[in-house]
Design an enzyme around this catalytic site. Structure first.
Site, mmCIF file in Angstrom:
data_model
loop_
_atom_site.group_PDB
_atom_site.id
_atom_site.type_symbol
_atom_site.label_atom_id
_atom_site.label_comp_id
_atom_site.label_asym_id
_atom_site.label_seq_id
_atom_site.Cartn_x
_atom_site.Cartn_y
_atom_site.Cartn_z
ATOM 1 N N ARG A 209 29.386 -45.177 18.957
ATOM 2 C CA ARG A 209 29.979 -46.562 19.023
ATOM 3 C C ARG A 209 29.540 -47.512 19.920
ATOM 4 N NH1 ARG A 209 36.254 -44.931 19.609
ATOM 5 N NH2 ARG A 209 36.613 -46.991 18.724
ATOM 6 N N CYS B 271 36.158 -87.453 42.003
ATOM 7 C CA CYS B 271 36.395 -88.375 40.836
ATOM 8 C C CYS B 271 35.731 -88.214 39.704
ATOM 9 C CB CYS B 271 36.943 -89.998 41.201
ATOM 10 S SG CYS B 271 35.563 -90.567 41.750
HETATM 11 P P1 ADP Z 1 34.341 -52.110 17.136
HETATM 12 O O1 ADP Z 1 33.856 -52.246 18.422
HETATM 13 O O2 ADP Z 1 33.933 -52.867 16.036
HETATM 14 O O3 ADP Z 1 36.020 -51.867 17.032
HETATM 15 P P2 ADP Z 1 34.577 -49.229 16.808
HETATM 16 O O4 ADP Z 1 33.495 -48.212 17.628
HETATM 17 O O5 ADP Z 1 36.129 -49.239 17.455
HETATM 18 O O6 ADP Z 1 33.788 -50.181 16.556
HETATM 19 O O7 ADP Z 1 34.584 -48.357 15.580
HETATM 20 C C1 ADP Z 1 34.864 -48.947 14.273
HETATM 21 C C2 ADP Z 1 35.938 -48.193 13.550
HETATM 22 O O8 ADP Z 1 35.856 -46.743 13.332
HETATM 23 C C3 ADP Z 1 37.329 -48.313 14.128
HETATM 24 O O9 ADP Z 1 38.304 -48.728 13.537
HETATM 25 C C4 ADP Z 1 37.504 -47.089 14.892
HETATM 26 O O10 ADP Z 1 38.900 -46.891 15.140
HETATM 27 C C5 ADP Z 1 36.650 -46.042 14.007
HETATM 28 N N1 ADP Z 1 36.256 -44.911 14.707
HETATM 29 C C6 ADP Z 1 35.432 -44.958 15.826
HETATM 30 N N2 ADP Z 1 35.260 -43.739 16.085
HETATM 31 C C7 ADP Z 1 36.186 -42.732 15.436
HETATM 32 C C8 ADP Z 1 36.224 -41.763 15.521
HETATM 33 N N3 ADP Z 1 35.649 -40.684 16.243
HETATM 34 N N4 ADP Z 1 37.219 -40.856 14.464
HETATM 35 C C9 ADP Z 1 37.545 -41.865 13.687
HETATM 36 N N5 ADP Z 1 37.505 -42.941 13.400
HETATM 37 C C10 ADP Z 1 36.773 -43.648 14.145
HETATM 38 MG MG MG Z 2 37.303 -50.915 17.673
#
Ligand code: ADP
Ligand code: MG
Ligand code: MG
Length: 863
Positions: free
Chosen positions: A91, A815
């Site tokens: 992410r 001003c």
């Molecule tokens: P953004 O920055 O666009 O929100 P994220 O990194 O939060 O992107 O991830 C996109 C989606 O995937 C989010 O809804 C997040 O909650 C979900 N997500 C991310 N990591 C996990 C994980 N380890 N398990 C389940 N869902 C995840």
């Molecule tokens: Mg997110």
């Protein structure tokens, strides 16, 4: 050696620079003992090194290996284990949140070998296949650049997904989990420089040099049946700031599904019926988070078979109204003090609250209702495609971007549009989040709309709206109207005007309370630029403590133009004196009105500034008129005289020519007439406090000449007035020590100072090179909008220091337009000015920002 990877247990939100907001806050939550899946964060340092060299920095691969092993231990499964595989998400997450602008890949670690293990562990073959499909799609899109819709035809078949992957990339979907991980990390690094991310940063003024961190998090699954799901929530309403439960939940789904606004979600409250235990735990976690962060938080969570997992939190974005309401609520709750409340709202937000709203008394036809996602009133032509919207808006037609839902590729259209309307998604959809961030009106999830993108139209309740048809959307009420709805002043403006009581509703109460606190705290006085009694009266109602700039030339327009013409055309001293004598009573009457409106407060009157030909018709018009008359054999008479005068006065660069103090020095009697008018008006109004300001001074001798004559006149009439000068020519700033000896006060004219400091004009803003300069980062924002601290700001610092050294009681203000610009107000506080002056509507903004600047500098003043 640089450490590039941090376990969640090692981090915290104080490391957000390094770990990004998402990583820092995940670590923070883990540290608070909240249920966060195990994971680690690759730092922004690593990203920056990668972006600089095109390669992962030395040592990163080994560190990832080490932390992956720890992650495996904590999760109790191994990455790539065919019997019971650990899967991870990869992410993005920068220091400042950039919702949806960069990439995330879920389910990394699934291969032909491990998918069976996942099915076996969960006892759900369909689920395992679903995860694998999502991985191939997301990985294909993010890492390999396969178009988003390429997989549309693949249905639910993993085989078909793999075939499409092969077709686009020329190779098989990678079957090595570590390879998947490394390439996904690299793709997240790269997504920092994706077009939309670059555009978003420019819009939000986020520096491009920061880079993103990458979070590797053990997957938890919301798509494991009816007792699983995923959602997003706010601890308070991000639109109004009210307390309550605000969120969206989607059963049997994986994270992306909610945020993308593709499926319609259910309100978070309904989770209570479905899964009481998880709901209660969630509520309790949310209040723990608020206590900890002392602010509105937004969160992402997933429930896997009845077990709640926290996947993200941050101090949440909110509307301008919510910012004020939440800040004061938190004060009432004893969580923060008023100084902190003041620091949490901005002048930009206050300015947003002063925008007009719709006047519905005409009975405008409401054609649909949706979610009130981002407040404001917007009117424009419906346009169904982001690029068309940008094009049409560029041609000068206001547009409303209408989509089923938006995605990050719609950003150019969203920026160009007055407002955004979608048929799907809730308060947490992409459209809503981005619009709120930009302060742009948005109605989303208007489900009655049948949006047909191919035809470029939508239908709703029997109405058909095609591209170009005008609609009006109300982001405060979530309403959509056909045609143009007229707008009326905002309640906040009506409160300033005294038409609404200070305790009328939570928002007005909040604005009133915070502004009063700003007034208590600020050291800068705030004055207004005003030329008429009506402007002065409004300025006073908005809190102005005086007038910092009255432009006397505005009093020479309209009916009085002929008097000025007579002055310019005068051929003998007698004619000139007669013309001036006729102007005198007009000027005196104008000043009398201003002094009456501002009794007891200073009124700074600037002697005439612009080149005189501005009062005459344009050269071309006159030339044509004269030529036509001569053709007809007539005598052009007056037009001929005017033309001669314009020719006489013609200058190649009138802004650098005969204007300002130079006029006073070459046209006998002109300044004297003005000073006399000021003095006579002041004598008429008890409690008046006149200040006479000389424009465009570059040398002390100019000011001395004007001052000596003015002082003689004042003494003659028996009136006391301060005499000072604008500092708007670089030479004046550089010789401020000399000039101060002849001046009671300085007022920086930052427009001219910027113009002459940089050597380009305000008109260039729209012209040939400004766009390029912004692109190259020569400046992040136009120096006419926000003061250029390094250059023009240095001229100001020099003038303040040398002016005060020569004359300690020198009173100093500004001003130019910058007087009402939030960033600039902070600068003027820092350099120790006494006041800022701005347009009446900016006065509340300047009051607020001056208060914030004072609180900031007491909080962190180490100078
Ligand atoms: P953004 O920055 O666009 O929100 P994220 O990194 O939060 O992107 O991830 C996109 C989606 O995937 C989010 O809804 C997040 O909650 C979900 N997500 C991310 N990591 C996990 C994980 N380890 N398990 C389940 N869902 C995840
Ligand atoms: Mg997110
Ligand atoms: Mg000027």
């Amino acid at each position: 050696m640089t450490k590039y990877v941090y376990d969640f247990a090692e981090g915290g939100r104080d490391l957000n620079d390094l770990l990004g907001g998402k990583g820092g806050n995940l670590a923070e939550m883990a540290g608070m003992g909240l249920p966060v899946p195990p994971g680690f964060t690759i730092t922004t340092d690593a990203c920056r090194a990668y972006l600089r060299t095109g390669r992962e920095p030395y040592g990163l691969a080994d560190e990832v290996e080490l932390h992956l092993e720890r992650l495996e231990e904590q999760a109790g499964r191994r990455f790539g284990d065919p019997d019971d595989p650990l899967l991870v998400s990869v992410r993005s997450g920068a220091k400042f949140s950039m919702p949806g602008m960069m990439e995330t890949v879920l389910n990394v670690g699934l291969t032909d070998a491990t998918v069976a293990g996942l099915a076996a562990r969960t006892g759900d073959e369909d689920f395992a296949q679903d995860c694998y499909r999502r991985l191939i799609q997301m990985y294909g899109r993010t890492v390999c650049g396969i178009p988003g819709d390429a997989f549309d035809s693949a249905g639910s078949s993993v085989q078909r997904h793999k075939a499409i992957f092969r077709q686009y990339t020329g190779h098989e979907f990678p079957q090595e989990p570590r390879e998947q991980l490394d390439t996904a990390v690299r793709a997240v690094f790269d997504s920092w420089n994706a077009d939309r991310a670059v555009l978003y940063r420019r819009q939000e003024r986020i520096p491009s040099s920061l880079g993103t961190a990458v979070n590797v998090v053990a997957m938890v699954f919301g798509n494991l049946g009816a007792d699983s799901g995923t959602g997003v929530a706010f601890t308070r309403d991000p639109a109004t700031g009210e307390r309550g439960v605000y969120g969206d939940y989607l059963a049997d789904a994986q994270g992306e599904d909610v945020v993308a606004g593709i499926r319609n979600t259910m309100p978070l409250q309904d989770l209570e019926q479905r899964d009481q235990a998880s709901y209660d735990e969630l509520m309790s976690i949310m209040s723990t988070l608020e206590e900890h962060y002392k602010d509105l938080c937004d969160i992402e969570f997933t429930i896997e078979r009845g077990k709640l997992w926290m996947l993200q939190t941050r101090v949440g974005k909110r509307t301008a109204a919510a910012a004020f309401v939440i800040a004061t609520h938190l004060v009432d709750e004893g969580v923060i003090d008023l100084d902190e409340a003041l620091s949490r709202v901005t002048g930009t937000q206050l300015a947003q609250l002063m925008f007009p709203a719709f006047d519905l008394s005409g009975g405008a036809p409401r054609i649909a209702t949706g979610v009130a996602a981002s407040p404001g009133a917007a009117v424009g032509a419906a346009v169904f495609d982001s690029h068309r919207a940008a094009e049409i808006a560029a041609s000068g037609t206001p547009v409303i971007l209408v989509r089923r839902e938006t995605n990050p590729d719609d950003l150019p259209g969203m920026i160009a549009a007055q407002g955004i309307l979608t048929s799907r998604g809730g308060k947490t959809s992409h459209a809503a989040v981005v619009a709120r961030g930009m302060g742009k009106t948005c109605v989303c999830g208007a489900e009655e709309l049948e949006v047909d993108l191919d035809k470029g139209q939508f239908t709703t309740n029997g109405h058909v709206v095609s591209e170009g048809d005008v609609i009006s959307i109300d982001g405060t009420a979530g309403a959509v109207y056909l045609g143009t709805v007229p707008v009326q002043p905002s309640p906040v403006v009506r409160y300033f005007e005294g038409e609404i009581a200070p305790d009328a509703d939570p928002l007005i109460r909040a604005v009133d309370r915070i502004l009063r606190h700003a007034d208590d705290r600020r050291r800068l006085a705030v004055r207004a630029n005003a030329d008429t009694g009506a402007d002065a009266a409004r300025a006073r109602r908005f809190g102005a403590q005086g007038i910092g700039l009255c432009r006397t030339e505005h009093m020479f327009l309209g009916d009085r133009r002929t008097l000025v013409e007579r002055l310019i055309l005068a051929r003998t001293p007698q004619q000139r004196e007669a013309a001036l004598a006729e102007l005198l009573p007009w000027q005196r009457a104008d000043f009398t009105e201003l002094f009456r409106e501002m009794t007891g407060r200073p009124v700074t009157i600037r002697l005439i500034d612009p080149p005189l030909h501005e009062f005459l018709p344009p050269l071309e018009d006159l030339a044509v008129r004269v030529a036509r008359a001569e053709e007809r054999g007539e005598d052009p008479g007056h037009d001929r005289d005017l033309l001669d005068a314009v020719h006489r006065m013609h200058e190649d660069n009138p802004m650098l020519g005969l204007r300002g103090v130079r006029l006073g020095l070459v046209i006998p009697g002109l300044f004297a007439m003005q000073v006399r008018a000021v003095a006579e008006a002041a004598a008429l109004v008890p409690g008046s406090r006149a200040e006479i300001m000389v424009p465009l001074v570059g040398a002390v001798q100019e000011l001395e000449t004007v001052r000596d004559e003015a002082q003689r006149l004042l003494a003659e009439i028996g009136v006391d007035a301060r005499i000072g000068t604008m500092i708007e020519v670089p030479r004046a700033a550089l010789t401020a020590g000399q000039i101060a000896r002849a001046a009671d006060f300085f007022s920086f004219g930052t427009n001219d100072l910027t113009q002459m400091g940089w050597g380009f004009s305000r008109d260039d803003v729209e012209g040939a090179f400004f766009g390029r300069y912004l692109e190259l980062g020569i400046f992040g924002v136009s120096p006419f909008e926000s003061i250029d601290r390094d250059g023009v700001g240095r001229l100001i610092r020099i003038a303040v220091a040398e002016g005060r050294a020569a004359r300690p009681d020198l009173h100093i203000g500004v001003c130019g337009e910058h007087g009402g610009d939030p960033d600039s107000v902070h600068f003027f506080h820092e350099v120790g000015l006494d006041y800022v002056s701005c347009s009446p509507f900016r006065v509340p903004v300047a009051r607020l920002e001056a208060g914030r600047a004072a609180v900031e500098s007491t909080g962190s003043d180490t100078r």
